[in-house]
Design an enzyme around this catalytic site. Structure first.
Site, PDB file in Angstrom:
ATOM      1  N   GLU A   5      -2.285  -3.110  -5.080  1.00 17.45           N
ATOM      2  CA  GLU A   5      -3.465  -3.958  -4.869  1.00 17.45           C
ATOM      3  C   GLU A   5      -4.672  -3.197  -5.408  1.00 17.45           C
ATOM      4  OE1 GLU A   5      -4.667  -4.742  -0.673  1.00 17.45           O
ATOM      5  OE2 GLU A   5      -3.768  -6.684  -1.124  1.00 17.45           O
ATOM      6  N   CYS A  51       0.823  -1.215   0.000  1.00 19.43           N
ATOM      7  CA  CYS A  51       0.000   0.000   0.000  1.00 19.43           C
ATOM      8  C   CYS A  51       0.853   1.260   0.000  1.00 19.43           C
ATOM      9  CB  CYS A  51      -0.926   0.010   1.204  1.00 19.43           C
ATOM     10  SG  CYS A  51      -2.211  -1.234   1.117  1.00 19.43           S
TER      11      CYS A  51
HETATM   12  O1  AHR Z   1       1.156  -6.627   3.519  1.00 22.84           O
HETATM   13  C1  AHR Z   1       0.428  -5.595   4.114  1.00 22.84           C
HETATM   14  C2  AHR Z   1      -0.538  -4.954   3.151  1.00 22.84           C
HETATM   15  O2  AHR Z   1      -1.487  -5.875   2.731  1.00 22.84           O
HETATM   16  C3  AHR Z   1       0.066  -4.474   1.859  1.00 22.84           C
HETATM   17  O3  AHR Z   1       0.631  -3.223   1.986  1.00 22.84           O
HETATM   18  C4  AHR Z   1      -1.110  -4.437   0.937  1.00 22.84           C
HETATM   19  O4  AHR Z   1      -0.743  -4.606  -0.413  1.00 22.84           O
HETATM   20  C5  AHR Z   1      -2.018  -5.518   1.462  1.00 22.84           C
HETATM   21  O5  AHR Z   1      -3.310  -5.070   1.623  1.00 22.84           O
END
Ligand code: AHR
Length: 658
Positions: free
Chosen positions: A376, A243
């Site tokens: 994501e 994220c």
């Molecule tokens: O791994 C933690 C978080 O989980 C990551 O930043 C994100 O891509 C997913 O939602």
């Protein structure tokens, strides 16, 4: 810093414990048949890799070994991390800078009593060891004619562990340095700057590093954490997240360019998106200095022998937060960022960004072969953005493999829609994320058997079994989770023509400063340990085969038959079968192993076993090797033999053959 037992991997620690397993005599149970007459698809060297994100103090306060927090007084609350020592002290942040355009603030300290000043608290304390040498550096000046400053490391209650004097503070900014040698170990030390007499000083860029972190090819990185990564032997390094790529808003998305444009000491600070994410784990002091930036990530990947996998923002902020979108007619600058990134990584030194790479010290290309478009992301806002990126990138870099996302869910209508949409677009690689209960991982050991072959390979980009639920603070890295992940991973290895890459997530967690759990590797300010999940990842990555070999359990191709999860492969050099057997039942069992198409086997095989009768078993800072691998050799008499597997175990068998 002296290496401790915590720095040793179980592989090293247990090397001397190798024992010889007796040949099995009891009646054989299930039969595992490995068919070498029909070798299967190649297993990509990238099959098992790592996912790095600056979450849980993974970068500042973690992999980046700087021990001073808010060292340049650039945090919005300029004195965050700093506390006054003594009375009659005036500390204020002023506009002044000994260097640089982004580092605009400094500290002015006026003291009216000798021996008073200011202290930095570090990242939940400063970890120091008595055998260590700590390199202090700071810019200082004084409006007084001269000032004598003492630099010391102290315990939380002010006992001095080490002290040096800086006597050359003058009217002009000058970078002064000294080495501190603590008298004893202290996990929660503070760094103090005090004046010997009443007076005024100005200070900036206060830095303290363990000397050992400043040596070697990865200057600035914490050696024990790097060692843990090295011992995993990851096939790729995904960076910078997660994220963090997206930001809560677009303004706080990951700015890769500024991390390579500016000097390490002068990179613009940004709030870490995990600063405010979880009310139950607030981290108001979590900021990104970007001292660990894209250049450093590329160097780390190279050092680890891992393929670099950068992920770039695609004009979308985190869809769980603001969901802010860059308008389609303003996407060009985002796409240009991606083009420039590939030029920075791979371009000739005559190109503008290739030149920058050379200026930083790496004229040779970093050989990036894949790029993630967004982290994501999902839905109808993502697809047109993905299309714009892919059309430009495919035209310019046809050999680059592009990774598209299907979002967080590994199932359901959105997952189906996204998978279909990405396949229609013939995206090279689809990134699936799966955070789920252990039962889900067992159930998904056959997930990829029926995926279509030939189009859009799969990257299991983030996964981890959860004891409580996604982002729940009570999740634990139990053996139950790790064993379920091992079962799932046999399913990846059985389908390497579908699955090209996979990574557990997240990678690092600071035991005093985490936001998300579970994590693969935990550390505090002095120590580090691998979880059971770490040792499972390590067992797979270090024993990755080169070519998959079909395998059945009691004649069935279904993985998980009889509570056994199995994958088989031959190794890179040939001449060895690597058989992985997960025994998901509580009882020890004797399995019959038949190697079809094998004329002769060597005199002995090698077994790497992780086993624990207690599914709730965990590792910890005090018990780092409670769940870890043991190695043993076992006699071989022919291509059909019996082998014992403990209850709740992962067994990697390496069998020489002809
Ligand atoms: O791994 C933690 C978080 O989980 C990551 O930043 C994100 O891509 C997913 O939602």
């Amino acid at each position: 810093m002296k290496p401790t037992r915590f720095l040793l991997s179980a592989w090293t620690a247990l090397a001397g414990w190798t024992t010889v397993l007796p040949a099995q005599t009891s009646a054989a149970g299930p039969t595992i048949t490995v068919n070498l007459t029909e070798p299967g698809p190649a297993i990509a060297p990238t099959m098992f890799g790592v996912f790095f994100e600056d979450i849980n103090f993974g970068a500042d306060g973690g992999l980046w070994a700087e021990l001073v927090k808010n060292r340049s007084f650039e945090f919005p609350k300029g004195l965050m991390g700093w506390n006054v020592v003594g009375t009659g002290v005036k500390a204020e942040v002023i506009e002044a800078s000994p260097l640089g355009m982004n580092n605009r603030h400094a500290l002015r300290l006026e003291v009216s009593e000798a021996g008073t000043g200011i202290a930095n608290e570090g990242f939940r304390g400063i970890g120091v060891r008595s055998a260590g040498v700590y390199r202090f550096r700071a810019f200082l000046r004084t409006p007084d004619r001269r000032a004598r400053v003492r630099v010391s490391l102290c315990t939380p209650d002010g006992q001095r562990l080490a002290e040096e004097r800086l006597s050359r503070v003058s009217g002009n900014w000058r970078r002064l340095e000294c080495s501190l040698r603590p008298l004893s170990d202290e996990p929660k030390a503070q760094l103090r700057l005090t004046l010997e007499q009443p007076g005024t000083i100005e200070v900036d860029l206060v830095s303290l590093f363990p000397q050992e972190a400043l040596q070697g090819p990865l200057r600035g990185l914490r050696p024990d954490l790097v060692q843990m990564l090295k011992e995993l032997r990851p096939g790729f390094l995904r960076f910078p997240g997660g994220c963090i790529v997206e930001g809560r808003e677009l303004a706080t998305r990951y700015p890769w360019k500024s991390t390579v444009t500016y000097h390490r000491d002068d990179r613009p600070l940004l709030i870490n998106r995990w600063n405010q994410e979880f009310k139950h784990r607030p981290a108001p002091d979590y900021y990104q200095t970007f001292a660990l930036g894209f250049y450093e990530y590329f160097l780390l990947a190279e050092y680890l022998g891992a393929s670099p996998m950068p992920i770039i923002n695609c004009g979308m902020a985190c869809q769980f937060n603001s969901n802010e979108l860059a308008p389609m007619d303003q996407l060009d600058s985002y796409i240009q960022d991606a083009l420039d990134l590939i030029e920075f990584a791979n371009g000739p030194v005559t190109s503008p960004w290739g030149k920058r790479r050379a200026e930083l010290g790496h004229p040779a290309p970093f050989n990036v072969q894949m790029l993630g478009i967004g982290n994501e992301q999902w839905g109808t806002n993502y697809l047109p953005r993905l299309d714009r990126f892919t059309s430009v990138l495919r035209a310019r870099y046809p050999e680059l493999r592009l990774i598209g996302s299907v979002g967080l869910e590994p199932a359901g209508p959105m997952f189906e829609f996204m998978t279909r949409s990405l396949r229609e677009r013939k995206i090279d690689i689809i990134d699936e994320h799966s955070y789920n209960a252990p039962a889900w991982f067992y159930a998904q050991a056959n997930r990829y058997n029926n995926y279509p072959r030939g189009i859009s390979r799969i990257f299991v980009g983030e996964y981890g079994a959860q004891t409580a639920g996604i982002a729940r603070p009570d999740n634990r890295n139990t053996w139950e989770c790790a064993l379920a992940e091992a079962a799932f991973m046999t399913g990846l290895e059985r389908n390497p023509d579908v699955v090209q890459m996979s990574a557990y997530a997240p990678l690092f967690g600071h035991t005093d400063a985490w936001q998300w759990t579970p994590n693969l590797i935990w550390f505090d300010n002095l120590r580090v340990y691998g979880t059971p999940n770490y040792y499972v990842q390590q067992a797979f990555a270090r024993n990755r085969g080169a070519t998959a070999v079909p395998v059945t359990i009691d004649g069935s191709t279904r993985n998980g038959e009889n509570n056994l999860y199995v994958s088989a492969a031959t190794n890179d050099a040939g001449g060895e079968i690597i058989l992985k057997v997960v025994n998901a039942s509580s009882s020890a069992r004797t399995v019959q192993i038949d190697l079809l198409g094998v004329r002769k086997v060597g005199l002995e095989g090698r077994a790497i076993v992780i086993a624990n009768p207690d599914l709730n078993a965990i590792n910890g800072l005090e018990t780092p090797l409670h769940v870890c691998p043991t190695t043993a050799v076992f006699p071989l008499s022919g291509p059909s033999f019996e082998h014992g597997v403990p209850g709740y175990s992962l067994n990697v068998l390496r069998i020489p053959y002809k």
